[in-house]
Design an enzyme around this catalytic site. Sequence first.
Site, mmCIF file in Angstrom:
data_model
loop_
_atom_site.group_PDB
_atom_site.id
_atom_site.type_symbol
_atom_site.label_atom_id
_atom_site.label_comp_id
_atom_site.label_asym_id
_atom_site.label_seq_id
_atom_site.Cartn_x
_atom_site.Cartn_y
_atom_site.Cartn_z
ATOM 1 N N THR A 76 52.171 47.278 48.206
ATOM 2 C CA THR A 76 51.148 47.211 47.176
ATOM 3 C C THR A 76 50.328 48.480 47.205
ATOM 4 O OG1 THR A 76 49.526 45.801 46.091
ATOM 5 C CG2 THR A 76 49.275 46.089 48.465
ATOM 6 N N SER A 79 42.939 49.809 47.465
ATOM 7 C CA SER A 79 42.144 50.172 48.633
ATOM 8 C C SER A 79 41.183 49.039 48.942
ATOM 9 C CB SER A 79 41.383 51.476 48.373
ATOM 10 O OG SER A 79 40.680 51.367 47.157
ATOM 11 N N TYR A 116 45.626 44.663 60.487
ATOM 12 C CA TYR A 116 46.443 43.491 60.140
ATOM 13 C C TYR A 116 47.941 43.814 60.224
ATOM 14 C CZ TYR A 116 42.291 41.051 58.364
ATOM 15 O OH TYR A 116 41.079 40.428 58.241
ATOM 16 N N ASP A 173 30.270 20.813 34.148
ATOM 17 C CA ASP A 173 30.051 21.190 32.743
ATOM 18 C C ASP A 173 30.393 22.655 32.490
ATOM 19 O OD1 ASP A 173 28.875 18.633 32.010
ATOM 20 O OD2 ASP A 173 27.196 19.257 33.281
ATOM 21 N N GLY A 180 37.662 40.785 37.397
ATOM 22 C CA GLY A 180 38.118 42.179 37.500
ATOM 23 C C GLY A 180 39.348 42.298 36.602
ATOM 24 N N LEU A 184 41.707 35.859 39.366
ATOM 25 C CA LEU A 184 40.837 34.749 39.765
ATOM 26 C C LEU A 184 40.449 33.908 38.552
ATOM 27 C CD1 LEU A 184 39.116 33.271 41.887
ATOM 28 C CD2 LEU A 184 37.293 34.943 41.434
ATOM 29 N N GLU A 205 31.854 40.088 34.334
ATOM 30 C CA GLU A 205 32.194 41.439 34.795
ATOM 31 C C GLU A 205 30.960 42.311 34.837
ATOM 32 O OE1 GLU A 205 35.469 42.728 32.160
ATOM 33 O OE2 GLU A 205 34.093 42.564 30.509
ATOM 34 N N ASP A 211 35.462 45.683 29.843
ATOM 35 C CA ASP A 211 36.738 45.707 29.101
ATOM 36 C C ASP A 211 37.236 44.295 28.785
ATOM 37 O OD1 ASP A 211 37.201 45.947 32.122
ATOM 38 O OD2 ASP A 211 39.106 45.174 31.398
HETATM 39 C C1 LIG Z 1 39.516 41.338 43.425
HETATM 40 C C2 LIG Z 1 38.178 40.754 43.467
HETATM 41 C C3 LIG Z 1 37.562 40.251 42.308
HETATM 42 C C4 LIG Z 1 38.213 40.318 40.942
HETATM 43 O O1 LIG Z 1 39.383 39.524 40.903
HETATM 44 P P1 LIG Z 1 40.463 39.686 39.766
HETATM 45 O O2 LIG Z 1 41.518 38.712 40.100
HETATM 46 O O3 LIG Z 1 40.940 41.118 39.808
HETATM 47 O O4 LIG Z 1 39.767 39.405 38.470
HETATM 48 C C5 LIG Z 1 36.321 39.643 42.438
HETATM 49 N N1 LIG Z 1 35.689 39.568 43.631
HETATM 50 C C6 LIG Z 1 36.241 40.044 44.763
HETATM 51 C C7 LIG Z 1 35.490 39.918 46.031
HETATM 52 C C8 LIG Z 1 37.511 40.651 44.722
HETATM 53 O O5 LIG Z 1 38.054 41.139 45.849
#
Ligand SMILES: *Cc1c(COP(=O)(O)O)cnc(C)c1O
Length: 320
Positions: A76, A79, A116, A173, A180, A184, A205, A211
Amino acid sequence: MLQLPTYDDVLAAATRLQGTAHRTPVLRSATADRLLGAQLFFKCENFQRMGAFKFRGAFNALSKFDAAQRRAGVMTFSSGNHAQAVALSAKLLGIPATILMPQDAPQAKVDATRGYGGEVVLYDRYTQDREALARDLADRRGLTVIPPYDHPDVIAGQGTAAKELLEETGALDVVLTPLGGGGLLGGTALAVRALAPAARVYGVEPEAGNDGQQSMRKGEIVHIETPKTIADGAQTQHLGQYTFGIIRRDVDDVLTATDSQLVEAMRFFAERMKIIAEPTGCLAFAAACHAGLDLKGKRVGIVISGGNVDLARFAQLAAG
Ligand SMILES: *Cc1c(COP(=O)(O)O)cnc(C)c1O
């Protein structure tokens, strides 16, 4: 046509993660409830293995490798938290991991990834093309690339956090998560639509890099320059094909938070709840406090996505 992951994929991911990922706590705060006039449920992924929810997606994706993929290894480029998530998952599964990182990545992150067991390959981000380098390395070594968000198994894994949250709280609710690249938020939306279909789901965001909000409004993926913000986990330039497909279908809206609102939320977590959250991990709560949603009397789920911030940086931000 893209085959978007479904809630069944989230369920399968939960089975793979069982006994390996932490079932993180859902914390309450009477002070926060009083401030917002709502009932807030904080899903604390800062307590997840390696300090962020990213372990869920990475471990789920690597668990699905066949024998040949396991032998050759995973690669992958990141960073941030995804690099550590892949390195730790690979170690647990006995899979060699190659992580491409910029030469000027923080030493702590390089060290953590090496710690790791990942092999870190450094590149010069000003003179070398990361994508080309990654493709070349992957081809030569036969590695499987697992990207940080735009992958069905990664999204399904991330969805297990919201599944746990809703299993514990019952119907909510409103559910808010940081945004990002949308792994998530996409996974969260799959879980919420299955378990609490009437809930409103929001991604949050950094204001400097909206974006995702622009993409929702425009109905297509909008690309931006890397935004300047303290939310380093959400400095993505665009959503992915999979994540946007789910977000445009299942998410109600995308909100934003400013850096100073993130610092305020970070301080609140530390002072009132004794929680260390990284700036990106504060996005959802910052928006709950400031984005103008009507949360009065509502049951609100808030994902604290991670806690990886070095202590000196934390102290500097907290001191203002
Ligand atoms: C990567 C990351 C996000 C954003 O997650 P996405 O799946 O890219 O939207 C939010 N918070 C933390 C702590 C992250 O490491």
